[in-house]
Design a protein around this motif. Sequence first.
Motif, PDB file in Angstrom:
ATOM      1  N   ASP A 209       0.810  -1.222   0.000  1.00  0.00           N
ATOM      2  CA  ASP A 209       0.000   0.000   0.000  1.00  0.00           C
ATOM      3  C   ASP A 209       0.841   1.268   0.000  1.00  0.00           C
ATOM      4  O   ASP A 209       0.314   2.362   0.193  1.00  0.00           O
ATOM      5  CB  ASP A 209      -0.973   0.007   1.183  1.00  0.00           C
ATOM      6  N   VAL A 345      -6.679   3.879   0.601  1.00  0.00           N
ATOM      7  CA  VAL A 345      -6.288   2.482   0.440  1.00  0.00           C
ATOM      8  C   VAL A 345      -7.551   1.639   0.563  1.00  0.00           C
ATOM      9  O   VAL A 345      -8.061   1.435   1.669  1.00  0.00           O
ATOM     10  CB  VAL A 345      -5.251   2.064   1.493  1.00  0.00           C
ATOM     11  N   ALA A 348      -8.623  -1.112   3.358  1.00  0.00           N
ATOM     12  CA  ALA A 348      -7.592  -1.153   4.406  1.00  0.00           C
ATOM     13  C   ALA A 348      -8.204  -1.034   5.791  1.00  0.00           C
ATOM     14  O   ALA A 348      -7.633  -1.544   6.763  1.00  0.00           O
ATOM     15  CB  ALA A 348      -6.572  -0.040   4.171  1.00  0.00           C
ATOM     16  N   HIS A 352      -6.910  -3.101   8.905  1.00  0.00           N
ATOM     17  CA  HIS A 352      -6.345  -2.408  10.055  1.00  0.00           C
ATOM     18  C   HIS A 352      -7.120  -2.738  11.327  1.00  0.00           C
ATOM     19  O   HIS A 352      -6.574  -2.658  12.423  1.00  0.00           O
ATOM     20  CB  HIS A 352      -6.348  -0.895   9.820  1.00  0.00           C
ATOM     21  N   GLY A 619      -0.721  -3.600   5.113  1.00  0.00           N
ATOM     22  CA  GLY A 619      -0.361  -3.215   3.759  1.00  0.00           C
ATOM     23  C   GLY A 619       0.041  -4.380   2.882  1.00  0.00           C
ATOM     24  O   GLY A 619      -0.014  -4.281   1.652  1.00  0.00           O
TER      25      GLY A 619
END
Length: 826
Positions: A209, A345, A348, A352, A619
């Motif tokens: 990412d 992103v 994401a 996360h 990522g």
Amino acid sequence: MRLDLAWVSMSSLYLRLLAASVLAIFAIPGLAQSTGTVSGTVSMKETGGPLQGANVLIVELGRSILSDDDGGFEFERVPPGTYHVVAHLDHIFTEAAKTVEVDSGGSASVEFLLSLATERYEITVTASEQHEPTFESFQDVESLNAYDLSEVTAISLGEALDHRVGTGIAKRSFGPGSSRPIIRGFDGDRVLIMEDGINTGTLSSQSGDHGEVVNVGQLARLEIVKGPATLLYSGNAMGGTVNAISRHHEHHPHPHPGFRGFLSGSGGTANALAGGNAGFEVGVGKVMLWGHGGGVRTGDYTAPQEGQVFNSRTQMMNGGGGLGWYGNTMYLTAEGRVDSGDFGVPFAHEFHAHGHEDEHDDHDDDDHEEGEDEDEDEHHDEEEEHHEEEELARVSLQSQRTSYRVNWGLRNLAGPVESFNLKVAFTEWQHDEIEHFEDGDSIIGTTFRNDRITYRGVFEQAKTGVLSGRFGVWGVDRDYEVTGEEALAPPIDQNGLAFFALEELDFERFKIQFGGRIETQRYNPAYAEREGHGHEEEEHHDDDHDEDEEGEEHHEDEHEDEHEEHAPPDAVDRAFTGGSAAIGIHADTWRGGAFVANFARSFRAPSLEELYNFGPHPGNRAFEVGDPSLEAETGNGIDISLRHQEGRVRGEFNLFYYDFSNFIFPFTTGELVDEFLEIEFTQRNARFTGAEANLGIALHDVLRLNLGMDYVDAKDTDTNTYLPRIPPLRGRIGFDLRTGGFRLSPEFVMASEQSRTFTGETTTPGYTVVNLKAAYTIARQSLAHQFAAEVFNIGDQLYRNHSSFIKDLAPEIGRGVRFTYTVRFF
């Protein structure tokens, strides 16, 4: 404080740079020889009028001159021999080339008619640090000029080079803003991204990412050199090197009186693209001033059948300028640049959320130095506690690069050293991973800092008989630090030093090139001991509330064993020293044909991430376990190429085979840690094999058929397992219609199903995409207008990129149109 420390560390380079400079200044004078002249004129084919300010280059000598008001030029003191002479103007009028013979004391005359529609005569300056036609290069090279790049409005290098089927170049991505080139199946640290011959200083190789901030719309040229024999730049670049050249004078250092500049604007559908760029150069006598600026932004892109891909928006801003002095025997330039990017992103926020709820506590002790204000810490803890109760809405990356460069050179020296060039670059890179919550608040989850000083000095040897070449020194001082949730490695200082040489023997009908590179890399972590990963412990306690006491004990024992298994190893100091070497032959075959073969022995030190990373890495969608005991990786590579450029047919066919010992790659253990698939950086034997083919056939004076194909197969040979994210077999059929200033280029891009997958990868279906490009250029003596349009994915085909980290979640962009207008002053 960080800037002061960086400049202090630069003082450690002075002795090495001083030694290189003294050697260049006191080059031993050589014997004079009888010379001749090369003169001629440059005119525009469409009007017949003279072209002022066209650049004329003698390729073998690296000497260039500008045409005068009447289009005339003259080279004096040209040694006897056979030379390729190339002329072009501001990348709008395509390169034209002619061969001349210069006798001792004689003169040669050459006339150029530059046109908007003729076939380009491509020149590369990256492959061997000298100007040469790509046909004559030992390495396989793709060279795109500003005219080519202006036809494609892209937010990143990966997007700009995607679909160039037949070149072996694909893209890796975690969304549009993070896309990065893959070359012959190699990714990350094995593909070197440079700007004007120096590493960009970003962290795009580290994570799926992370992206580059190079603005394609401001480049004068983009060159891609494939294969491991990139000894002049890096021992790590097994796949190849991408060099973004910002200005004409970065590879033609000469004075240029007058004014040059450009303005461009672009817009597009399917992602609400909008952008604009501008640049100028002003020359007065031997002094030149230049500047550039602009940016591009997009909204969330639309995928067929899926609708908008949430959080795929991007934005990039760039600006800079410099000043240079160009004398007859010396030149000196200095410039500064600021680049910033802000891109979402996609998906994401889901990754996360895995295991990060409690990680703030794990890093508090590391993120706050002793003696910091207690009230500020208390406020920070309260803020984190508040956001733990909020739903994470999206994640974006905000990056900024500030770079300063000095370029100093000596030329026209008499003696064994003909010229010397020294580049020194200081780069500060920072990017923040921002977590945005449903209530509109946001916090910085992770901050990456990467400050580096890079220098590179190259000595060009005077040609002696059949021998020519260059040698030099390269070095880097790097300060790397990460704070926050993804602080997977301690702060690390990295120091590198290399000496390299590349020599060539020219026997007219065939040439031999050979060279070597000795490189050392040192990693010094700030501390050795690291705390274990503690997310699972709290998850187990949460899950055990409803269990009986015996079950609780069982889970605690299980977690204790698992925690011990995932304890991070000490981050110890490491040093690697090794050598790379290459030898190649370039032989004329039939008329207009050439056979090229190269053998390379490569040495690569493990990257920082492979040695020291430990923890969940959204990522890369993995729980990464680095290994500080990794050894250096070595490889043997063979490249074979057949080329033809004559008459109506132009083509190239490449075969390559690379065999590696101690090849480092992310091995999947099959375990789930924090809901991520665990990977361990391990070493095995591996091999890469593949082919590339390009064929252009002139069906008519104005119509050309273009065919392309590329394929790569990569395996861990110890377990006979395919390696991750390898692009599939691809093909291309295209037509190129050119008449006057008009160009129309339809193409069909095809990819087969990729079923040769790594552990945990899914099969990616094949696809066919239809694109159409059109451009019209109106040129005058000192002004050119270019209108370009691109209709991409005309059939609105649903397809996925096998090299994308989120290919199962996000298809590629659907049908859309992009428009670009550029005006150039010269």
